[in-house]
Design an enzyme around this catalytic site. Structure first.
Site, PDB file in Angstrom:
ATOM      1  CG  HIS A  35     -45.059  -4.944  13.855  1.00 19.97           C
ATOM      2  ND1 HIS A  35     -45.337  -4.160  12.748  1.00 19.97           N
ATOM      3  CD2 HIS A  35     -45.823  -4.478  14.875  1.00 19.97           C
ATOM      4  CE1 HIS A  35     -46.255  -3.268  13.090  1.00 19.97           C
ATOM      5  NE2 HIS A  35     -46.558  -3.441  14.370  1.00 19.97           N
TER       6      HIS A  35
ATOM      7  CD  GLU B 165      -2.494   1.758   0.157  1.00 22.70           C
ATOM      8  OE1 GLU B 165      -3.294   0.990  -0.375  1.00 22.70           O
ATOM      9  OE2 GLU B 165      -2.239   2.911  -0.289  1.00 22.70           O
ATOM     10  CE  LYS B 166      -0.461   5.008  -5.398  1.00 20.27           C
ATOM     11  NZ  LYS B 166      -0.302   5.388  -6.774  1.00 20.27           N
TER      12      LYS B 166
ATOM     13  N   GLY C  92      -7.483   2.380   1.847  1.00 18.36           N
ATOM     14  CA  GLY C  92      -7.751   2.908   0.512  1.00 18.36           C
ATOM     15  C   GLY C  92      -8.644   4.129   0.517  1.00 18.36           C
TER      16      GLY C  92
ATOM     17  CB  ILE D  67     -19.291  11.471  -5.065  1.00 22.40           C
ATOM     18  CG1 ILE D  67     -18.857  10.014  -4.882  1.00 22.40           C
ATOM     19  CG2 ILE D  67     -18.332  12.412  -4.333  1.00 22.40           C
ATOM     20  CD1 ILE D  67     -17.500   9.661  -5.465  1.00 22.40           C
TER      21      ILE D  67
END
Ligand SMILES: Cc1cc2nc3c(=O)[nH]c(=O)nc-3n(C[C@H](O)[C@H](O)[C@H](O)COP(=O)(O)OP(=O)(O)OC[C@H]3O[C@@H](n4cnc5c(N)ncnc54)[C@H](O)[C@@H]3O)c2cc1C
Length: 451
Positions: free
Chosen positions: A436, A32-33, A38, A177
């Site tokens: 319910h 992961e950079k 993410g 978005i």
């Protein structure tokens, strides 16, 4: 160093695959950079929903008298809302990290570059692998509008971190978005204008419900310009001017800020993908089979990179399927029942087919439409608010789609997704026992109404 599984990208696709592979007893390395979690955890799903929840609490407090509750004039502190969002993100990212280390995943921080299908380089180190999972996600698409390079536009990242509230905001793009940010800023008092090129907002969602949501937000002060194209941008830190064109002719809109939210595109460059010579579709998407395997055996692609749905829950499921294939567990990806949710207030959610998608495919259907007021719980909790539930039925009344406008659409839509996955008819679904009173009972009512 040799691993059974190497994964590039630590978003929902990558971290799900890493956890699943680790739990299956495989040796796993995850690259992961930027930040584990993410886009979804750090700048997407979670931060937007955290901000939207603060806006919802503020809205609820402002309208508390509808529920016979008196409050002093409510207010908010945007800097603290943003700080809380960071805290939520930190907590969840730490949670992912500890889960992965708990499963024995080797997490490598840095940019991975593919040498070939069995070798990935990160920094000076070369990692050997039997299987390679590509989970590099997507990035914001900045449209080539004349003037865009000289205007201090916002992307979602800026909108998520601004500690000062703009007085006015133009949002270019009325997709999911764009509408979530429109909802957030409208609740806090910003004058919002949404410019959408298509003739309706939220393309892909049920058209009628999208129009109802638009009308509702228009009443709350958002200006919508649909079928409108942005032709140029200009401005500075004080004000931006957005030149638009529609059937009414050209016009210039002015606001303090402009947020560009016209879409995202898969990250396919800069990590040696070309070294694999993978087969692509005509539209340039990676070809994958129902196990998420690319045209090269042992190389899988999952999540936004595939360009199929650009949703975190799709990424998660694709990753599970890929790891199952590696581990020899029978499984296949299906896109038949992927829920789509817009976390506005009220929320709108849908799963399966829409009337429009079936019309395009030439498939006949029957629609059952009910006001959400058929659910007692909805009435109890939504004073003066209308909502709609729609079921789309195919041959023999098999459920093909379900669409809801009203809270909490995001929570109840899973019921419909499961029904569609299982291929149930309205009659079979109606025989299930729903607790319910719950808002989900609306589906039982709709099934009963379909008879
Ligand atoms: C504002 C916003 C709101 C959203 N809201 C929702 C929502 O409510 N629900 C929903 O389902 N989806 C939502 N999404 C979409 C969701 O974030 C994505 O679908 C999801 O993150 C995709 O997961 P992924 O694992 O495919 O990719 P990503 O989350 O994009 O992760 C890819 C990761 O790979 C890393 N990477 C890339 N290349 C390399 C390399 N060469 N070496 C090492 N690491 C690399 C990146 O740094 C990144 O961390 C939202 C998106 C945005 C922008």
């Amino acid at each position: 160093m040799k691993y059974q599984v190497a994964i590039i990208g630590g978003g929902p696709a990558g971290y799900t695959a890493a956890e699943a592979a680790g739990r299956a007893g495989l040796s796993v390395v995850l690259f992961e950079k930027r930040a584990l979690g993410g886009v979804c955890l750090n700048e997407g799903c979670i931060p937007t929903k955290t901000l939207l929840y603060s806006a919802k609490v503020f809205d609820t407090a402002r309208h508390a008298q509808k529920y016979a509750v008196a409050t002093a004039e409510p207010s908010f502190d945007l800097a603290k809302i943003i700080a809380r969002k960071q805290k939520v993100v930190r907590k969840l990212v730490l949670g992912i990290k500890s889960k992965l280390t708990g499963c024995g995943v080797h997490i490598v921080t840095g940019e991975a570059v593919i040498a070939d299908k069995n070798h990935v380089q990160c920094g000076e180190e070369v990692y050997e692998c039997d299987n390679l999972l590509l989970c590099t996600g997507s990035e914001t698409f900045i449209p080539p509008i004349p003037g865009v390079e000289s205007v201090p536009y916002w992307t979602h990242r800026d909108a998520l971190d601004s500690k000062t509230l703009p007085q006015s905001l133009i949002i270019v793009g009325g997709g999911v978005i764009g509408m979530e940010f429109a909802s957030f800023f409208n609740s806090l008092g910003t004058q919002v204008t949404v410019v959408e090129m298509m003739d309706e907002i939220l393309g892909g969602m049920d058209r009628e419900l999208s129009a109802l949501l638009r009308a509702d937000y228009a009443k709350r002060g958002i200006t919508f310009l649909t079928s409108t194209k942005v032709v140029s941008l200009e401005g500075d830190e004080q004000a931006v001017r957005v030149a638009v064109e529609n059937a009414g002719g050209p016009a210039v809109l002015e606001a303090e800020k402009v947020l560009l939210s016209v879409g995202r595109r898969p990250v396919t460059k800069g990590f040696g993908l070309e070294n694999l010579d993978l087969q692509k579709t005509e539209r340039g998407q990676l070809c994958v089979d129902s196990h998420m395997q690319t045209s090269v055996s042992g190389v899988y692609a999952c999540g936004d990179l595939t360009g199929f749905s650009l949703l975190a829950h799709t990424a998660v499921r694709e990753a599970e399927v890929a790891v199952h294939h590696i581990a020899g567990v029978a499984d296949e990806m299906s896109y038949r029942a992927i829920p789509g949710v817009v976390y506005t207030n009220p929320e709108i959610a849908g799963v399966g087919e829409t009337e429009e998608s079936l019309q395009r495919k030439g498939i006949a259907c029957r629609t059952v439409k009910l006001p959400m007021a058929y659910s007692g719980r909805f009435v109890a909790e939504n004073e003066g608010v209308n909502g709609v539930c729609k079921l789309i039925l195919g041959e023999n009344d098999v459920i093909l789609g379900a669409h809801v406008l009203g809270n909490p659409a995001s929570e109840i839509i899973t019921l419909a997704g499961m029904t569609i996955s299982l291929g149930l008819t309205a009659g079979q679904w109606a025989r299930m026992v729903f607790p319910h009173p719950t808002v989900g009972e609306i589906f039982k009512e709709a099934c009963a109404e379909s008879r």
